[in-house]
Design an enzyme around this catalytic site. Structure first.
Site, short mmCIF file in Angstrom:
data_model
loop_
_atom_site.label_atom_id
_atom_site.label_comp_id
_atom_site.label_asym_id
_atom_site.label_seq_id
_atom_site.Cartn_x
_atom_site.Cartn_y
_atom_site.Cartn_z
N ASN A 1 -6.78 11.68 -0.19
CA ASN A 1 -5.88 10.95 0.71
C ASN A 1 -6.73 10.11 1.66
OD1 ASN A 1 -3.17 10.37 1.55
ND2 ASN A 1 -3.60 11.47 3.42
N LYS A 2 -6.06 9.35 2.49
CA LYS A 2 -6.75 8.46 3.43
C LYS A 2 -7.88 9.20 4.14
CE LYS A 2 -6.32 5.01 4.04
NZ LYS A 2 -7.18 4.02 3.35
N ARG B 1 0.83 -1.19 0.00
CA ARG B 1 0.00 0.00 0.00
C ARG B 1 0.88 1.25 0.00
NH1 ARG B 1 1.53 1.66 4.31
NH2 ARG B 1 0.23 3.51 4.13
N GLY B 2 0.23 2.42 0.00
CA GLY B 2 0.97 3.67 -0.05
C GLY B 2 1.15 4.06 -1.51
N GLN C 1 -3.59 1.99 9.96
CA GLN C 1 -2.24 2.19 9.41
C GLN C 1 -1.39 3.06 10.32
OE1 GLN C 1 -5.07 2.34 7.71
NE2 GLN C 1 -4.84 1.86 5.55
N ASP D 1 -2.84 10.58 -2.06
CA ASP D 1 -3.02 9.50 -3.03
C ASP D 1 -3.08 10.06 -4.45
OD1 ASP D 1 -3.20 6.92 -1.71
OD2 ASP D 1 -4.71 6.44 -3.22
O1 MRU Z 1 -4.86 2.83 2.10
P1 MRU Z 1 -3.44 3.19 2.33
O2 MRU Z 1 -2.90 2.71 3.63
O3 MRU Z 1 -2.54 2.82 1.19
O4 MRU Z 1 -3.48 4.77 2.38
C1 MRU Z 1 -2.29 5.47 2.32
C2 MRU Z 1 -2.48 6.92 2.23
O5 MRU Z 1 -3.56 7.45 2.21
C3 MRU Z 1 -1.25 7.68 2.11
O6 MRU Z 1 -1.32 8.91 2.75
C4 MRU Z 1 -0.96 7.93 0.62
O7 MRU Z 1 -1.16 6.79 -0.17
C5 MRU Z 1 0.43 8.41 0.47
S1 MRU Z 1 1.61 7.27 1.09
C6 MRU Z 1 3.11 8.06 1.03
#
Ligand code: MRU
Length: 340
Positions: A240-241, A47-48, A189, A230
């Protein structure tokens, strides 16, 4: 546990650390099929947004090993991979760049080219993270207290991290005295991954239940909020998340600067505003339990979006590897994206 990236490009496989098992277990998966890679992305084992670029590129390399190197096969695999997490534009970018690079070569050279491309993509991530983190740290005064959300560290990029990279470098430079990390429900997370990375780096830190973040911002103790992204639309609206929007709104209410830290590959020139980013909902089941333990009665509906979109006017600045972008974002983004 000691490793410096949750992904290893190990032809004929992409080895990924299963992040759903962290922080208590270190389990590596050896992905050799496109279907396995898509499942790992969907279930957030890997993820990320920036790390997903490496997965997009690595996924096309896996397709070449598993299915062959014909144009149509690679094109179909790249599309399948990119569609697995549409919010993260970098997954598509990684897959499409790898595809274009392979298609420019003769079929005999394509598999080699794809594995090299995936390896180079990961090292570019590391370089960009390092530059971004040092530029971002410069925004913080000595002794700053930062609040961050979700996980944006090594586990999310394969490098030092984006928002968490800024936090790490600021700490090394004596600019950061404390980091607050939200727990980031429903998949934790922050509580599982960011808390683990902060502890490894020996950064003084505290965990904040998501529901307590507004109260924390209201105390006046926080100097800045820094999150990742994201996908960033061309007017500055940022997906973003889920929970990011709420933090930005409350930070604005209390006059706390809100920074988004992301490589330029997270900016989507095809996306004019946040309205063009389709909402993505996860299983209604997710909020009512975790890892097989259920605490809600079965059969309830849920509002469980994976992401939210923070309006540009709540964002103080964007921290990228090529510089800091401040409002008006239309022109500052154009200048950033024009740089080599
Ligand atoms: O669902 P996830 O855990 O992948 O969400 C991650 C995020 O929202 C991060 O802030 C984003 O992807 C950037 S990671 C450097």
């Amino acid at each position: 546990m000691r490793f410096d990236s949750p992904v290893r490009v190990a032809r004929p496989a992409l080895d990924v650390l299963d992040q759903t098992r962290l922080p208590h277990e270190e389990v590596w998966l050896s992905l050799r099929r496109v279907g396995e890679l898509c499942e790992a992305v969907r279930s957030l084992r890997v993820r990320g947004a920036p790390l997903l670029g490496v997965c997009g590129a690595g996924g096309v390399a896996i397709a070449a090993e598993e299915l062959g190197v014909a144009d149509a096969i690679l094109q179909e695999a790249a599309e399948q991979i990119a569609d697995t997490r549409p919010t993260a534009v970098e997954l598509r970018t990684g897959a499409e760049l790898a595809l274009a690079t392979a298609l420019a070569r003769s079929p005999r050279d394509r598999a080699d080219t794809l594995w090299t491309f995936a390896r180079d993509y990961l090292s570019r991530r590391r370089d960009e993270d390092a530059r971004l983190a040092s530029l971002g740290a410069g925004l913080l005064d000595k002794g700053s207290v930062v609040l961050t959300h979700c996980n944006t560290g090594m586990l999310a990029t394969g490098g030092i991290g984006t928002a968490l990279g800024v936090i790490r470098v600021a700490f090394e430079q004596g600019r950061l005295s404390h980091c607050y990390a939200t727990e980031t429900r429903p998949l934790l997370q922050g509580a599982r991954l960011t808390a683990w990375e902060l502890k490894q780096a020996a950064i003084p830190s505290s965990l904040v239940p998501d529901t307590a973040a507004a109260a924390l911002l209201g105390t006046g103790k926080v100097s800045a909020v820094i999150t990742g992204a994201d996908r960033i639309a061309m007017n500055g609206d940022t997906a973003n998340k889920v929970g990011t929007y709420g933090l930005a709104a409350v930070a604005s209410r209390h006059g706390v600067p809100f920074y988004v830290s992301a490589p330029r590959s997270t900016f989507d020139p095809g996306c004019p505003t946040g309205a063009a980013i389709p909402p993505r909902f996860r299983s209604p089941h997710e909020g009512g339990g975790f890892r097989g333990q259920r605490w809600s009665p079965d059969g309830l509906g849920a509002f469980n979006p994976a992401f939210d979109v923070t309006p540009a006017e709540l964002i103080t600045a964007f921290i990228t590897e090529a510089g800091i972008a401040r409002p008006p974002f239309g022109s500052s983004f154009r200048a950033l994206l024009a740089q080599p």
